[in-house]
Each structure stands twice: as C-alpha cells, then as structure tokens.
Design an enzyme around this catalytic site. Structure first.
Site: not given
Ligand code: DON
Length: 571
Positions: A382, A400, A453, A474
């Site tokens: 993300t 993201t 999310s 993350g």
């Molecule tokens: O919205 C969310 O919580 C996830 N789709 C975020 C994904 C994410 O942070 C991946 N990255 N490192």
C-alpha cells in the site's frame, strides 16, 4: 589532455543536470528520507512523486492539490500500490483547524454475492479473492481525486496536477533496484493475467535504472485531463475496463462504474492527554482501533514507562489484541451495518475490556472472544503520503491496490493494474484473509458495500495546533505502526527519523502471537515476555511510515528506511 580535464567535468555536470531536469532521480543517487523545511513538506513512497507534490506547493498550490498530484504520480512511478485502479482514504486538516475525511474506497460490484469465494462445500477457494478478475472491487481513486478538487481545489486544475505524471508515463522513468526486484518476482503472475503488450513484461530480467515507459497509462491520464472523472467511469474507457475485468473472471458492470461515489465522512477524533488524534472512520477500522488503544493505554498508565521494555511491550500488545478483537467482531461498512461506535469508545466499555488485563500474564485470544478462528499471514503493499503546506493545511492520504500490483490483472488499454480489495471482506466469517485478519458478519460481502480497511491516515494536534501527520502501508499492522511512531515521539521524545525507523512489534488478537521485526527485542526482553505467556512470530518489516512533525516552527519530514524509495522533499 588539458581539454579533456575541462570538458569532462562540464559533460558530467550537463548529464547530471539532464537527469535532474528529467526528474529521473533513482535509487543510486541518494534519496533524502529526513528533511526539515519551513514552507512545505511532502513525504511519499517515491522521489518523483514527492518532487511533483513539492512543485505544486512551491507554485502556491495547497496540500490538498499537492496530494492529488502525488496520487497520480504514484499511479505512474509506484505501480505496485499507487493507482487509478484502486482506492483510498484522506484525512484533511485545514489551517483554520477544521477537519474532514474522504472515503474513496472500492465497493463490491453489484453482482457480488456473500459466498462468491466459497466452493460447494462452503470452503474458501484459495486465491479467488486475491488474484484475477473476481478479486477486483470497483475503483474509487479517480472519483476521489475529483471530489477532493471539487471541494478543496483553490486555483489549480485537475489537468495541471496530472500533467507531470502524464509526462513521466509517456517518457519513462528509471526504476529503482527494489522496483526491479519486485517486477522480476511477480513476472509469472503478470504473464498469467496480462497480454504481451504490457510494459511490465520483459523478455529478460528487470534491472536498476531500466526505463519504464507506460504509453497507455499516459493516454488514460490525458483522457482524465480532458474529461475529468467521466473519462474513467463512462464511455469507451469504462466499456473496455468492464471487458477486461470480466475476461479474467470478474463480475464488473457498467452500472458499477456509473454509480461509484466517494463519500465525505466525519473523522474519528480522540483526545489523548494534550493530543487530539484525528483519523479515518469506517469503512476503515483505523481511527476506531487507534482511539480504543489510546484510551486503554491511558487507563493502564502507559506514560509511566520511560523506555520500551518488556512491561511496555506487554501493555501495548494486551491493548492491541483487545482492540483488534472488536475490529473483527463489530467493524465493517457503516453504511451497511450498525457499528456501536459510541459504546465502543465509552470509558465503561473499555474498562470492561480491561477487566482481565494482568501485568504479569498474557491473555489468550480465546479469553477475549472465542467465536472466531484463524490460519495464516501473507505479504502485501500500500502507500501513504503526508503533506503540509505553507498555509498550514495538512493532508494524510493512504491509497492501495491491496496486494503488490493488486489482483495482478493489468488492464492493457488503460495501462494500469487493478486492485484485489475484495479480499478485505470476510469471505467466510471467521476465516482469515491474506493479512491473517478474521472478520465477522459485519464485514461480510454485499453488493455495493465497502470492505473493511486498516488504512489509518492520521493527523494529530497538540494543544490545538498541528503536531503530526502520519500513516503507513502494512495491512493489519498499519494501525499499530501509527500508534508506535506517535508514542515514540510523544512519550519517548525520539527524533522523528528515529521514531519512524525504530523496530516495531504488533499483535492483532488472531493469530495469537506478537509479530516482531528482527532486532526489536533484546533476548532478555523476549524471555520476560515469554514468561508471561506471549508467543512470537518474526517478520521482515512492519509498516513503512511516512510522517511529518511540526516542531519549533519547522516542518520535519521522515520516510522509512524499510522502503528505500521513500523520499522527503521540503522547502
Ligand atoms: O485496506 C486495507 O487495510 C488493506 N487493503 C491495505 C493493504 C496494505 O496495506 C498492504 N500494504 N502493505
């Protein structure tokens, strides 16, 4: 000989100037991850994106306009996460202290069904919500950027803000070592979901300083310059997008695109000592989980710890697992389910949650709730951007595609990757998603619903003045990364870069272990924690925080060494 000694330095200067003019600053040149400014600061996941944002600020644009420019820049230079095929959230604090939250999260296509990822025996089909067309939610980014400009634009046009990114897409940029490594790593996935016209597919290996040219993306950006949001959600672009998603197994329709709408929401605001933490409400769990954790930490007097020892870590993870268990049980899209926000943040409820808190013993997950189950945790991506302008406006924005390069479905005609955000729903209540997160009924799939999310774009005031702007990628670890960086600065007085780069730990209730980075604990600390009953799982990196701190009238920006491409630009 003599003439060479004159010509060579001039030639070298000319070449470096050319590179600089081309904005082709790469990994090999040193990228600044820690800078102080007085008039403006942009911290993002890529030097070209931060530079584009700073140029907007320097030309008199606001933090909001810079954020829009950076979002489009990341769509070009950070294809794994920056996007026009995904979605995100933005928290805004204007110079007058007013705050706002924009939700441009993807929604489930109208033809989605609650059990769309289950087989005939009711079991989750591996990867169906993670890769390919069926994992794709209706993209929100372009609508979100248009909404930001409609409400907060103050002179610059969307077309102007897109222009530098369109140029980079058209002329190419030199990729960093980490981008090259990632592109090589995902090659077989790209081959599966992309035809051979994709600029991401290459006969040989990608290497640092290879040029990535994205002509079709440049065309799409031109379309957005000419037609605004309609260029994306209507007409031939939309028809082609629907075709592409459905040819890879998806269920997108024109109605999905025509009806997509970002939503202005009221931020979660939580007072903690002399600080006010302003963060994202549902459909993000970030603001609520952060507020619950801070409230509980206050109750157990976390401020009595003068360093990050086993007692502090125990207190933090005990609070984390309690808040994350509520995330799993109660949280989802508040337009579809009633989330008892007031009750969840009430002092009496949080006192009750702490009833079985014990400074000497770890609570087991099942002592907190016992009606959900778990399995595994995988990798993800993300990207977050923090911006403050000379007027005093601040934007904290996280965007993201969910996984690296999202669903891996690359829409050739549009020139971009599509998200796999559908995996953030609970495919089957009680069964974990790729972040090991379990969810309940509240986060079950329904048409047009937003998936829960963890993205936590956050702005913090201290004694009513702007103090910090921060956020992180993350997945599930975003919320605890934001919490730790805030406390590292506010409680332990760490300089911002030390606070951001400090090793982190994380507990999300299930799986029932402390996730930690190598070097996070001394052996003796770990032994103390183990004696209390904690279990452990080591991981490579927890979050990649991009933060700004306002201190002594200066704006200090810090990226995170966990992402070598993080870049701070100030003036
Ligand atoms: O919205 C969310 O919580 C996830 N789709 C975020 C994904 C994410 O942070 C991946 N990255 N490192």
């Amino acid at each position: 000989m003599k003439s060479y000694s004159v010509i060579l330095p001039i030639l070298a200067l000319f070449i470096s100037c050319l590179l600089a003019c081309n904005n082709n600053k790469t990994q090999d040149q040193s990228i600044s991850q820690y800078e102080t400014g007085e008039n403006g600061v942009v911290v993002s996941a890529h030097p070209l994106a931060s530079k584009i944002g700073l140029d907007v600020l320097k030309s008199g644009g606001t933090a909001i306009e810079a954020a829009v420019a950076v979002q489009f820049a990341l769509a070009v230079v950070c294809p794994r996460a920056g996007n026009i095929g995904g979605g995100g959230f933005a928290i805004i604090r204007l110079a007058d202290g007013s705050v706002d939250a924009l939700d441009y999260r993807e929604v489930a296509p109208l033809q989605s069904q609650r059990d769309m990822y289950l087989d005939s025996l009711g079991q989750v089909v591996k990867d169906l919500s993670v890769k390919g067309g069926l994992s794709i939610g209706v993209p929100g980014t372009v609508d979100g950027m248009a909404m930001l400009m409609d409400k907060y634009g103050s002179g610059m046009s969307l077309a102007e803000l897109i222009e530098p990114s369109k140029n980079i897409a058209e002329n190419g940029f030199l990729i960093s070592q980490s981008e090259a490594d990632r592109l090589n790593r995902y090659k077989s996935d790209f081959e599966k979901y992309t035809d051979h016209s994709s600029p991401f597919l290459k006969a040989d290996e990608w290497a640092v300083n290879d040029s990535l040219i994205q002509l079709n993306l440049a065309e799409t950006l031109k379309l957005l310059q000419q037609q605004g949001r309609d260029g994306f959600y209507k007409n031939s672009h939309a028809i082609d997008l629907v075709d592409k998603v459905n040819s890879t197994g998806g269920v997108l329709s024109m109605s999905d695109l025509l009806e997509y709408k970002s939503v202005w929401r009221t931020p979660i605001q939580h007072d903690y000592k002399e600080y006010r933490v302003i963060s994202m409400p549902p459909p993000s769990s970030g603001g609520l989980v952060l507020a619950q954790m801070l409230s509980m930490l206050d109750k157990i007097e976390i401020d009595t710890f003068s360093d990050i020892n086993s007692g502090y870590i125990h207190a933090m993870v005990e609070v984390e697992k309690r808040a994350y268990s509520d995330r799993a049980k109660y949280m989802g899209d508040s337009d579809f389910v009633d989330i008892p926000i007031v009750e969840m943040l009430s002092s009496s409820y949080l006192d009750k949650k702490l009833d079985n808190y014990d400074i000497g013993t770890a609570s087991m997950a099942e002592q907190i709730y016992n009606d959900l189950d778990f399995q595994t945790l995988e990798s993800y991506e993300t990207t977050h951007t923090s911006i403050v302008d000379k007027y005093g406006n601040a934007v904290s924005i996280t965007t993201t595609l969910n996984s690296n390069y999202g669903s891996k479905v690359y829409f050739e005609k549009g020139g971009y990757f599509l998200n796999n955000e559908m995996d953030d729903f609970s495919s089957k209540p009680g069964t974990p998603n790729q972040f090991g997160l379990v969810g309940g009924e509240a986060n079950a799939i329904a048409p047009n619903k937003r998936m829960l999310s963890s993205m936590t774009p956050t702005i913090i005031e201290k004694n009513d003045s702007l103090y910090m702007v921060l956020g992180s990628p993350g997945g599930s670890t975003i919320i605890t990364s934001v919490l730790q960086v805030f406390l590292n600065v506010a409680q332990f007085n760490m300089p911002l870069d030390i606070a951001v780069n400090h090793k982190r730990f994380h507990h999300q209730w299930l799986p029932d272990h402390i996730l930690y980075e190598d070097g996070c604990f001394e052996e003796v600390t770990k032994a103390h924690l183990a004696a209390k009953g904690h279990k452990f799982e080591q991981t490579k990196a927890i979050g990649k925080v991009k933060a700004i701190l306002i201190q002594g009238g200066k704006m200090i920006g810090s990226g995170d060494q966990r992402n070598l491409d993080d870049a701070v630009y100030t003036y």
